[in-house]
Design a protein around this motif. Structure first.
Motif, PDB file in Angstrom:
ATOM      1  N   ARG A  86       0.869  -1.171   0.000  1.00 53.30           N
ATOM      2  CA  ARG A  86       0.000   0.000   0.000  1.00 53.30           C
ATOM      3  C   ARG A  86       0.904   1.219   0.000  1.00 53.30           C
ATOM      4  N   GLU A  91       1.404   4.030   1.121  1.00 52.19           N
ATOM      5  CA  GLU A  91       0.996   4.917   2.210  1.00 52.19           C
ATOM      6  C   GLU A  91       1.569   6.316   1.995  1.00 52.19           C
ATOM      7  N   MET A 121       6.137  -0.763  11.285  1.00 52.78           N
ATOM      8  CA  MET A 121       4.823  -0.564  11.901  1.00 52.78           C
ATOM      9  C   MET A 121       3.825  -0.013  10.892  1.00 52.78           C
ATOM     10  N   GLY A 166       4.402   0.301   7.194  1.00 51.90           N
ATOM     11  CA  GLY A 166       5.257   0.159   6.034  1.00 51.90           C
ATOM     12  C   GLY A 166       4.449   0.366   4.757  1.00 51.90           C
ATOM     13  N   PHE A 170       4.211  -4.892   3.499  1.00 50.17           N
ATOM     14  CA  PHE A 170       4.089  -5.505   4.827  1.00 50.17           C
ATOM     15  C   PHE A 170       3.426  -6.873   4.713  1.00 50.17           C
ATOM     16  N   GLU A 185      -3.156  -0.958  16.056  1.00 48.34           N
ATOM     17  CA  GLU A 185      -4.097  -1.905  15.466  1.00 48.34           C
ATOM     18  C   GLU A 185      -3.310  -3.102  14.912  1.00 48.34           C
ATOM     19  N   VAL A 186      -3.501  -4.258  15.535  1.00 48.63           N
ATOM     20  CA  VAL A 186      -2.778  -5.449  15.062  1.00 48.63           C
ATOM     21  C   VAL A 186      -3.678  -6.404  14.290  1.00 48.63           C
ATOM     22  N   HIS A 231      -7.875  -6.748  12.334  1.00 49.85           N
ATOM     23  CA  HIS A 231      -9.114  -6.052  11.970  1.00 49.85           C
ATOM     24  C   HIS A 231     -10.032  -7.066  11.298  1.00 49.85           C
ATOM     25  N   GLY A 287      -1.892  -7.981  11.096  1.00 49.48           N
ATOM     26  CA  GLY A 287      -0.648  -7.381  10.626  1.00 49.48           C
ATOM     27  C   GLY A 287       0.538  -8.163  11.167  1.00 49.48           C
TER      28      GLY A 287
END
Ligand SMILES: Nc1ncnc2c1ncn2[C@@H]1O[C@H](COP(=O)(O)OP(=O)(O)O)[C@@H](O)[C@H]1O
Ligand SMILES: [Mg+2]
Length: 439
Positions: free
Chosen positions: A140, A142, A150, A152, A155, A282-283, A285, A319
């Motif tokens: 992504r 970002e 954390m 990236g 990932f 957030e680890v 979802h 993640g």
């Protein structure tokens, strides 16, 4: 593993680009190396931890009845045109053209891909429920990659996708993942709290983020403090059993991310001394989104009456690479990382205080060999660095146990055993030391 043979480029200085502890410590411990913004190489120490985390995730997914697959990183744009997300996803998607001029992309997630696989191969309600997952690199683009791995751009994510015939069984699929996430993070020594969350570009009507409380986290959260003492479902839990009561319990108290926060609700639901307003990482979802993709992509199965019905779906992310940083944020001190045993790159660091001294070498070699034969993963510092440097390095890389052997203790047949987390040191005979870790 002998440290003299182990590629572990540790740094003495604190790298200036790193703003948070986990990023600093991962660079200092030689776990990762940046390739470009938000893109990292994983060096041996980092990779070992990544694999341990990946394995816990895999074991818990399998225990919950999911099937592992592996989908490609590169996907055809046409699939995403079917769902309408090719345009919607915007600049975060890395778009690529192949030599034939076909539009491709590096997958940021896999809802379309898995829906295509499913619609091509499954025809009947008899093949449901089903949950397929993979552990694969995502990209992504970002806007602000930061905090090392954390946030990236490239990932590692575990993403699972559930398929069900109706809304009710699809809710059960969601509940199974909810419960399996509680177990997964607990096994890594983490307290992850499920919080009501926005569904964002994935879409859908029901969603929870699993969040580690940490000042350095990117999410703002509001929750009831009692969640920190809740019991996690046990190993061997029956995923065909009653999941609803566990989900009900873990959603009984207030816990939301800032998009869902309403001040009056928080104040009414949580007594003042229990209010936690803090930040979190957030680890995981999870989303339930019903027929969003199956309708757009024409994914149906025949129900019991023989009618074509759109599949009910959910998707569930963890993640995996972010967890490496998350665990360090949750578990470190001024001297370095403190790995929880379940994800530690090695179980023990064995320090030889006087390489070249025959008795010390012999005692270290003997212990190293015996521990290895017993299946204990040991990093043996056989280098000729001075003692202070060795201690600092062992504390920095944070293995759960240290065994220190030097000429002075050996005169009395003694080794020093140190627990990294508590700092407690014990003097044990060589036999006791061996038994402690093999007995
Ligand atoms: N840029 C990133 N770097 C590392 N991990 C990420 C990143 N984006 C998402 N993740 C991890 O993947 C999980 C699933 O992603 P998802 O919820 O789809 O992303 P987001 O929350 O960014 O919209 C997240 O809970 C998080 O742990
Ligand atoms: Mg998310």
């Amino acid at each position: 593993m002998r440290l003299s043979r182990f590629f572990m480029p540790t740094l003495k200085e604190t790298p200036s680009e790193a703003q948070i502890a986990s990023h600093r410590l991962m660079l200092r411990a030689g776990m990762i190396r940046q390739s470009s913004a938000g893109i990292y190489s994983w060096l041996p120490m980092g990779l070992k931890v990544l694999k341990k985390i990946e394995n816990i995730v895999r074991e818990e997914m399998n225990a919950a009845g999911c099937n592992e697959v592996l989908m490609p990183t590169i996907q055809p744009a046409d699939l995403w045109r079917e769902s309408g997300r090719y345009e919607d996803y915007g600049k975060e998607m890395l778009r690529i053209e192949d030599r034939h001029g076909r539009d491709m992309l590096y997958g940021p997630t896999n809802e379309e891909q898995i829906t295509e696989i499913f619609r091509a191969s499954v025809r009947s309600y008899r093949d449901l429920p089903s949950n397929l997952y993979h552990i694969q690199w995502k990209f992504r683009d970002e806007v602000r990659p930061r905090f090392g791995i954390m946030r990236g751009r490239e990932f590692l994510m575990k993403d699972a996708y559930s398929f069900d015939i109706d809304h009710e069984s699809s809710k059960s699929a969601y509940n199974r993942m909810f419960v399996s996430y509680l177990r997964t993070f607990d096994r890594m020594g983490l307290k992850a709290i499920p919080m009501k969350a926005d569904t964002g570009p994935i879409g859908g009507d029901l969603s929870h983020e699993f969040i580690l409380l940490a000042e350095t986290g990117e999410s703002e959260v509001y929750c009831h403090g009692d969640y920190l003492d809740f019991d996690v479902p046990p190993d061997g839990i029956d995923y065909d059993g009653d999941m609803q009561s566990i989900v009900d319990k873990w959603t009984s108290l207030y816990a939301v991310t800032d998009e869902k926060y309403v001040a009056e609700e928080f104040d009414a639901a949580v007594p003042e001394d229990k209010r936690l307003h803090t930040r979190g990482i957030e680890v995981g979802h999870i989303f339930h989104f019903g027929t969003k993709y199956s309708e757009a992509m024409g994914a149906t199965v025949l129900d019991q009456e023989g009618n074509a019905t759109h599949l009910q779906m959910g998707s569930y992310g963890i993640g995996v690479s972010r967890l490496v940083g998350g665990i360090i944020e949750a578990s470190h001190d001024d001297d370095g990382i403190i790995w929880p045993e379940a994800v530690a790159p090695f179980h023990i660091g064995l320090i030889n205080l006087r390489p070249g001294d025959d008795a010390t070498d012999a005692a270290c070699e003997d212990l190293y060999e015996k521990l290895g034969n017993a299946g204990v993963d040991v990093l043996y510092d056989d280098t000729d660095e001075r003692a202070g440097g060795k201690f600092a390095k062992m504390d920095l890389i944070g293995l759960p146990w240290q065994i220190v052997i030097g000429p002075r203790g050996l005169k009395n047949g003694i080794a020093e055993v140190k627990n990294r987390a508590s700092g407690i040191k014990e003097e044990l005979s060589l036999d006791e030391t061996l038994n402690r870790f093999t007995g």
